[in-house]
Enzyme design. Structure first.
Site, PDB file in Angstrom:
ATOM      1  N   ALA A  13     -14.462 -13.132 -23.143  1.00  0.00           N
ATOM      2  CA  ALA A  13     -13.025 -12.888 -23.145  1.00  0.00           C
ATOM      3  C   ALA A  13     -12.371 -14.215 -22.789  1.00  0.00           C
ATOM      4  O   ALA A  13     -12.851 -14.915 -21.904  1.00  0.00           O
ATOM      5  CB  ALA A  13     -12.686 -11.836 -22.100  1.00  0.00           C
ATOM      6  N   HIS A  59     -18.958  -5.527 -16.404  1.00  0.00           N
ATOM      7  CA  HIS A  59     -20.222  -6.160 -16.791  1.00  0.00           C
ATOM      8  C   HIS A  59     -21.331  -5.257 -16.271  1.00  0.00           C
ATOM      9  O   HIS A  59     -21.554  -5.163 -15.063  1.00  0.00           O
ATOM     10  CB  HIS A  59     -20.356  -7.541 -16.141  1.00  0.00           C
ATOM     11  N   TYR A  77     -18.156 -18.143 -10.345  1.00  0.00           N
ATOM     12  CA  TYR A  77     -17.180 -17.676  -9.348  1.00  0.00           C
ATOM     13  C   TYR A  77     -17.707 -16.513  -8.502  1.00  0.00           C
ATOM     14  O   TYR A  77     -17.148 -16.198  -7.456  1.00  0.00           O
ATOM     15  CB  TYR A  77     -15.841 -17.289 -10.000  1.00  0.00           C
ATOM     16  N   GLU A  78     -18.782 -15.870  -8.935  1.00  0.00           N
ATOM     17  CA  GLU A  78     -19.370 -14.801  -8.124  1.00  0.00           C
ATOM     18  C   GLU A  78     -20.166 -15.367  -6.951  1.00  0.00           C
ATOM     19  O   GLU A  78     -20.628 -14.608  -6.100  1.00  0.00           O
ATOM     20  CB  GLU A  78     -20.278 -13.921  -8.992  1.00  0.00           C
ATOM     21  N   HIS A 123      -6.951  -8.637 -14.789  1.00  0.00           N
ATOM     22  CA  HIS A 123      -8.294  -8.358 -15.310  1.00  0.00           C
ATOM     23  C   HIS A 123      -8.262  -7.103 -16.188  1.00  0.00           C
ATOM     24  O   HIS A 123      -8.968  -7.026 -17.197  1.00  0.00           O
ATOM     25  CB  HIS A 123      -9.284  -8.178 -14.156  1.00  0.00           C
ATOM     26  N   ASN A 139      -5.765 -12.289 -24.001  1.00  0.00           N
ATOM     27  CA  ASN A 139      -4.410 -12.495 -23.473  1.00  0.00           C
ATOM     28  C   ASN A 139      -3.963 -13.887 -23.887  1.00  0.00           C
ATOM     29  O   ASN A 139      -4.792 -14.747 -24.202  1.00  0.00           O
ATOM     30  CB  ASN A 139      -4.409 -12.388 -21.935  1.00  0.00           C
ATOM     31  N   MET A 152     -14.118 -18.448 -18.274  1.00  0.00           N
ATOM     32  CA  MET A 152     -14.894 -18.731 -17.062  1.00  0.00           C
ATOM     33  C   MET A 152     -16.404 -18.617 -17.286  1.00  0.00           C
ATOM     34  O   MET A 152     -17.162 -18.387 -16.336  1.00  0.00           O
ATOM     35  CB  MET A 152     -14.467 -17.763 -15.949  1.00  0.00           C
ATOM     36  N   SER A 153     -16.850 -18.753 -18.514  1.00  0.00           N
ATOM     37  CA  SER A 153     -18.286 -18.576 -18.785  1.00  0.00           C
ATOM     38  C   SER A 153     -18.726 -19.494 -19.919  1.00  0.00           C
ATOM     39  O   SER A 153     -18.097 -20.518 -20.189  1.00  0.00           O
ATOM     40  CB  SER A 153     -18.560 -17.108 -19.153  1.00  0.00           C
ATOM     41  N   HIS A 209     -21.458 -15.145 -13.262  1.00  0.00           N
ATOM     42  CA  HIS A 209     -20.559 -16.295 -13.326  1.00  0.00           C
ATOM     43  C   HIS A 209     -20.662 -17.126 -12.047  1.00  0.00           C
ATOM     44  O   HIS A 209     -21.012 -16.613 -10.982  1.00  0.00           O
ATOM     45  CB  HIS A 209     -19.104 -15.829 -13.474  1.00  0.00           C
ATOM     46  N   SER A 220     -16.749  -9.844 -20.958  1.00  0.00           N
ATOM     47  CA  SER A 220     -15.911  -8.813 -20.325  1.00  0.00           C
ATOM     48  C   SER A 220     -15.279  -7.876 -21.338  1.00  0.00           C
ATOM     49  O   SER A 220     -14.624  -8.331 -22.279  1.00  0.00           O
ATOM     50  CB  SER A 220     -14.751  -9.456 -19.558  1.00  0.00           C
TER      51      SER A 220
HETATM   52  N1  HPA Z   1      -8.110 -17.568 -18.270  1.00  0.00           N
HETATM   53  C1  HPA Z   1      -9.395 -17.680 -17.897  1.00  0.00           C
HETATM   54  N2  HPA Z   1     -10.322 -16.807 -18.238  1.00  0.00           N
HETATM   55  C2  HPA Z   1      -9.956 -15.764 -18.999  1.00  0.00           C
HETATM   56  C3  HPA Z   1      -8.629 -15.578 -19.415  1.00  0.00           C
HETATM   57  C4  HPA Z   1      -7.642 -16.532 -19.031  1.00  0.00           C
HETATM   58  O1  HPA Z   1      -6.456 -16.455 -19.364  1.00  0.00           O
HETATM   59  N3  HPA Z   1      -8.602 -14.430 -20.153  1.00  0.00           N
HETATM   60  C5  HPA Z   1      -9.878 -13.960 -20.181  1.00  0.00           C
HETATM   61  N4  HPA Z   1     -10.695 -14.748 -19.483  1.00  0.00           N
END
Ligand code: HPA
Length: 295
Positions: free
Chosen positions: A123, A71, A95-96, A263, A251, A227-228, A93, A40
């Site tokens: 990310a 993406h 989650y999609e 996001h 973050n 998440m990947s 992913h 991402s």
């Molecule tokens: N949590 C999960 N996935 C992420 C995060 C997060 O804080 N930041 C970027 N992808």
């Protein structure tokens, strides 16, 4: 469209072969041994590629299409630091709504293409309190907190590329290659910055974590959360592809930062480090070609 029906292993193998043939046809004479998956907000790294050939996923049979903003959904092939590379600008992913087999379909195609090294970027939220936003962290190991392993189901030995690969059971002691990490540190030092390191934990998302979950993950030994990457690493190792994992700390994880997560924040932080990542890969690619393949 995403669906969660499992693919049967025989037709899945044939689908991978069809998609692989289409990528190979689009590549022409270019034969990359190194692939890079961009997470991402990191897609612009592909702009550093020389003599680019774009191959939209939508032109490839059976190839899953990304539904996430940021993406873009295509391969970009060309050279980086003079070395042929195949970049995936966008991934799908769990989650999609994609099945584990679909999430790892692109990795199977990379394996069938003869890719020997894959660099997985993502990310991630920083759990380790020493991290700062914008840090690039080499993944040293992972914790699979997803509700599946992508290899559940009949083993497909034809995905193996030697007698040591494509096995039902295989070692994950050094899933993220130490020698690749050493070269990445070297390339970063040559560029005048340093890389941190950490253990990556994968959750499904799409909601970010609660502060209590982050405290639990910290106790488990995680430094990074995302998440990947984990399903891709497992499938890459099944095929004997060596893996380098790099997280961009976009973050601080929930409860570590006092601010709420979005996001947009993740995307923006990713965008700010892309030039460093591009410089790193341009240095790193020539170092990778000097390596002998490992079993
Ligand atoms: N949590 C999960 N996935 C992420 C995060 C997060 O804080 N930041 C970027 N992808």
């Amino acid at each position: 469209m995403p669906h969660t029906t499992p693919d049967t292993s025989s037709s899945y193998f044939d689908q991978v072969a069809l998609a692989t043939a289409a990528v190979r046809a689009a590549l022409g004479t270019l034969q990359p041994k190194v692939a890079i998956v961009l997470g991402s907000g990191l897609g612009a790294v592909a702009e550093s590629v020389q003599a680019p050939i774009a191959i939209p996923y939508s032109t490839l049979p059976h190839f899953p299409q990304s539904t996430v903003q940021g993406h873009s959904g295509r391969f970009v092939a060309g050279t980086l630091g003079g070395v042929p590379v195949l970049i995936m600008q966008g991934r799908v992913h769990f989650y999609e709504g994609y099945s584990p087999a679909q999430v790892t379909f692109p990795m199977r195609v990379l394996g069938a293409l003869g890719i020997q090294t894959v660099i997985l970027t993502n990310a991630a939220g920083g759990i380790n309190p020493a991290y700062r936003i914008g840090d690039l962290a080499l993944i040293t190991d992972h914790i699979n907190a997803l509700p599946f392993n992508p290899l559940i189901g009949p083993n497909e030995p034809r995905f193996g590329r030697s007698e040591h690969t494509g096995l039902r059971f295989f070692d994950m002691t050094e899933a993220y290659s130490l020698r690749l990490r050493t070269l990445a540190h070297q390339a970063a030092a040559e560029e005048g910055f340093s890389l941190t390191e950490g253990v990556y934990l994968a959750t499904t998302g799409p909601s970010f974590e609660t502060p209590a979950e982050i405290r639990a993950f910290r106790t488990l030994g995680a430094d990074l959360v995302g998440m990947s990457t984990v399903p891709e690493t497992i499938v890459a190792r099944h095929m004997g592809i060596q893996v380098l994992g790099i997280s961009c700390v976009t973050n601080l994880a929930a409860g570590i930062s006092q601010t709420h997560l979005s996001h947009e924040e993740v995307f923006e932080a990713g965008s700010r480090v892309q030039h460093r990542l591009a410089a790193l890969f341009t240095r790193l690619a020539p170092l990778l070609t000097a390596l002998e393949p490992q079993p």
